[in-house]
Design a protein around this motif. Structure first.
Motif, PDB file in Angstrom:
ATOM      1  N   PRO A 139       0.912  -1.269  -0.379  1.00  0.00           N
ATOM      2  CA  PRO A 139       0.000   0.169  -0.020  1.00  0.00           C
ATOM      3  C   PRO A 139       0.613   1.551  -0.272  1.00  0.00           C
ATOM      4  N   LEU A 140       0.147   2.735  -0.725  1.00  0.00           N
ATOM      5  CA  LEU A 140       0.906   3.591  -0.708  1.00  0.00           C
ATOM      6  C   LEU A 140       0.081   5.005  -0.497  1.00  0.00           C
ATOM      7  N   GLU A 141       0.406   5.211   0.760  1.00  0.00           N
ATOM      8  CA  GLU A 141      -0.063   6.983   1.123  1.00  0.00           C
ATOM      9  C   GLU A 141       0.198   7.501   0.176  1.00  0.00           C
ATOM     10  N   ILE A 142      -1.031   8.924  -0.345  1.00  0.00           N
ATOM     11  CA  ILE A 142      -0.594   9.855  -0.871  1.00  0.00           C
ATOM     12  C   ILE A 142      -0.928  11.245  -0.128  1.00  0.00           C
ATOM     13  N   GLU A 143      -0.565  12.015  -0.678  1.00  0.00           N
ATOM     14  CA  GLU A 143      -0.624  13.221  -0.075  1.00  0.00           C
ATOM     15  C   GLU A 143       0.154  14.551  -1.295  1.00  0.00           C
ATOM     16  N   GLU A 144      -1.529  15.265  -1.786  1.00  0.00           N
ATOM     17  CA  GLU A 144      -1.432  15.780  -2.695  1.00  0.00           C
ATOM     18  C   GLU A 144      -1.599  16.981  -3.032  1.00  0.00           C
ATOM     19  N   HIS A 145      -0.649  17.810  -3.091  1.00  0.00           N
ATOM     20  CA  HIS A 145      -0.758  19.488  -3.293  1.00  0.00           C
ATOM     21  C   HIS A 145      -0.245  20.428  -4.467  1.00  0.00           C
ATOM     22  N   SER A 146      -0.589  21.246  -4.544  1.00  0.00           N
ATOM     23  CA  SER A 146      -0.416  21.893  -5.957  1.00  0.00           C
ATOM     24  C   SER A 146       1.276  22.362  -5.705  1.00  0.00           C
ATOM     25  N   HIS A 147       1.440  22.335  -7.124  1.00  0.00           N
ATOM     26  CA  HIS A 147       2.771  22.682  -7.584  1.00  0.00           C
ATOM     27  C   HIS A 147       3.176  24.006  -6.511  1.00  0.00           C
ATOM     28  N   ALA A 148       2.348  25.313  -6.767  1.00  0.00           N
ATOM     29  CA  ALA A 148       2.417  26.368  -5.309  1.00  0.00           C
ATOM     30  C   ALA A 148       2.834  26.095  -4.579  1.00  0.00           C
ATOM     31  N   ASP A 149       1.785  25.464  -3.219  1.00  0.00           N
ATOM     32  CA  ASP A 149       2.431  25.019  -2.205  1.00  0.00           C
ATOM     33  C   ASP A 149       3.785  24.549  -2.190  1.00  0.00           C
ATOM     34  N   LEU A 150       3.743  23.611  -2.823  1.00  0.00           N
ATOM     35  CA  LEU A 150       4.841  22.574  -2.441  1.00  0.00           C
ATOM     36  C   LEU A 150       6.238  23.023  -2.920  1.00  0.00           C
ATOM     37  N   ALA A 151       6.663  24.131  -3.717  1.00  0.00           N
ATOM     38  CA  ALA A 151       7.333  24.733  -3.522  1.00  0.00           C
ATOM     39  C   ALA A 151       8.059  25.696  -2.815  1.00  0.00           C
ATOM     40  N   ASN A 152       6.408  26.728  -2.377  1.00  0.00           N
ATOM     41  CA  ASN A 152       6.683  27.292  -0.723  1.00  0.00           C
ATOM     42  C   ASN A 152       7.432  26.312  -0.439  1.00  0.00           C
ATOM     43  N   ALA A 153       6.654  25.365   0.205  1.00  0.00           N
ATOM     44  CA  ALA A 153       7.302  24.215   1.377  1.00  0.00           C
ATOM     45  C   ALA A 153       8.753  23.904   1.489  1.00  0.00           C
ATOM     46  N   TYR A 154       8.600  23.821   0.096  1.00  0.00           N
ATOM     47  CA  TYR A 154      10.835  23.359   0.477  1.00  0.00           C
ATOM     48  C   TYR A 154      11.148  25.005   0.608  1.00  0.00           C
ATOM     49  N   VAL A 155      10.828  26.337  -0.156  1.00  0.00           N
ATOM     50  CA  VAL A 155      11.741  27.316   0.817  1.00  0.00           C
ATOM     51  C   VAL A 155      11.337  28.045   1.868  1.00  0.00           C
ATOM     52  N   ALA A 156      10.408  27.411   2.892  1.00  0.00           N
ATOM     53  CA  ALA A 156      10.282  27.512   4.123  1.00  0.00           C
ATOM     54  C   ALA A 156      10.640  26.712   4.620  1.00  0.00           C
ATOM     55  N   GLY A 157      10.849  25.275   4.487  1.00  0.00           N
ATOM     56  CA  GLY A 157      12.082  24.383   4.550  1.00  0.00           C
ATOM     57  C   GLY A 157      13.453  24.981   4.604  1.00  0.00           C
ATOM     58  N   ALA A 158      13.673  25.351   3.408  1.00  0.00           N
ATOM     59  CA  ALA A 158      14.806  26.168   3.049  1.00  0.00           C
ATOM     60  C   ALA A 158      15.180  27.155   4.511  1.00  0.00           C
ATOM     61  N   SER A 159      14.445  27.605   4.064  1.00  0.00           N
ATOM     62  CA  SER A 159      14.538  29.095   5.679  1.00  0.00           C
ATOM     63  C   SER A 159      14.419  28.988   7.143  1.00  0.00           C
ATOM     64  N   GLY A 160      14.208  27.479   7.587  1.00  0.00           N
ATOM     65  CA  GLY A 160      14.001  26.822   8.795  1.00  0.00           C
ATOM     66  C   GLY A 160      13.195  27.459   9.461  1.00  0.00           C
ATOM     67  N   LEU A 161      11.959  27.839   8.527  1.00  0.00           N
ATOM     68  CA  LEU A 161      10.618  27.685   9.110  1.00  0.00           C
ATOM     69  C   LEU A 161       9.351  26.811   9.244  1.00  0.00           C
ATOM     70  N   PRO A 162       8.376  26.466  10.180  1.00  0.00           N
ATOM     71  CA  PRO A 162       7.558  25.438  10.531  1.00  0.00           C
ATOM     72  C   PRO A 162       6.774  25.491   9.646  1.00  0.00           C
TER      73      PRO A 162
END
Length: 287
Positions: A96-119
């Motif tokens: 079984p595979l769990e999936i978590e779907e996002h838009s391009h915009a929010d996943l790109a911003n999630a990476y930026v937040a991670g790179a910035s040390g933000l939650p």
């Protein structure tokens, strides 16, 4: 500081069962060689993150390496579905595979937040969309200054990010150019980062405005010529469109997929041997 290692050594040292792993690259510079090595080393229970899962994640999912996929689009670009991804989601094969779907915009911003040390990341999105109804990780926050309600998404902080690039110098600094996705952000967001490159050189000779990842942000650099195939590496080789087309019937059937992986991935010592074996097979078909 980056170590210059073989890809096998880098994966063995820096990728562990149960890790969250991001293999990023958009249109070109997709780290295919690294996906093969994860399968050879039988890595398991990985949470895979990628904005555009394509053949690299179809391989990993079909080989039983993944337990969860975090993504914003999935398919065989220009061809159709990812059959191993669909089989895992719809029928639980090979697990079984769990999936978590996002838009391009929010996943790109999630990476930026991670790179910035933000939650988390904040963006103006999802008005009129039903995606938040199927992804409970998408929340809303109220701006303390304007009162505007905005979308919020948790930051992405992989245990390991793997990218492919054109060059690295012997100190471990990495140069990318051409179309870029979120490689820089994914690398800076990760605890550990492996970069496969077309070549290791004495001097990057980086042009103005090129993307250079410094050695302090990278765990390992691995020289793997052709490591982005069948995607292209700008300045080195073109996209192998025939491979994407050929993948559809290979991945459509469980037995044909397993046979291909056993012969070309598990049945080869490294990516150089894979490329040799694939070229020999293609030459035989041409004759």
């Amino acid at each position: 500081m980056a170590d210059l290692l073989s890809l096998s050594e880098a994966v063995q040292r820096f990728v562990h069962d149960g890790d969250t792993v991001a293999l990023e690259g958009f249109t070109h510079l997709i780290p295919t060689a690294a996906s093969h090595e994860l399968i050879r080393q039988n890595k398991r229970d990985l949470t895979l993150v990628r904005m555009t899962p394509d053949l690299v994640y179809d391989l990993l999912i079909g080989a039983g390496c993944a337990k969860k996929l975090i993504f914003s689009w999935g398919g065989n670009p220009g061809v159709g579905s990812l059959h191993r991804l669909r089989d895992a989601v719809e029928k639980g094969w090979p697990q079984p595979l769990e999936i978590e779907e996002h838009s391009h915009a929010d996943l790109a911003n999630a990476y930026v937040a991670g790179a910035s040390g933000l939650p988390f990341a904040v963006l103006r999105a999802y008005a009129g969309s039903d995606l938040p109804t199927v992804n409970p990780m998408l929340k809303s926050v109220t701006c303390p200054f304007t009162g505007e309600v905005l979308a919020a998404v948790p930051s992405v902080r992989p245990d390991v990010t793997v990218i492919h690039a054109q060059k690295a110098d012997r100190k471990g600094n990495v140069l990318l150019w051409g179309i870029l996705g979120v490689q820089k952000e994914a690398a800076l967001a990760a605890k550990r980062c492996i970069v496969t490159v077309e070549e290791v050189v004495d001097d990057l000779n980086a042009p103005m405005n090129a993307c250079v990842l410094p050695t302090w942000a990278i765990s390992a650099v691995c020289e793997v010529p052709g490591g982005a195939h069948p995607s292209y590496a700008h300045g080195y080789y073109e996209r192998d469109n025939r491979f994407y087309q050929a993948w559809d019937p290979i991945a459509r059937d469980r037995d044909s997929f397993n046979a291909w992986v056993d012969e070309y991935v598990r049945g080869t010592r490294d990516y150089a041997e894979f490329r040799h074996k694939l070229a020999h097979a293609n030459a035989g078909e041409a004759n």
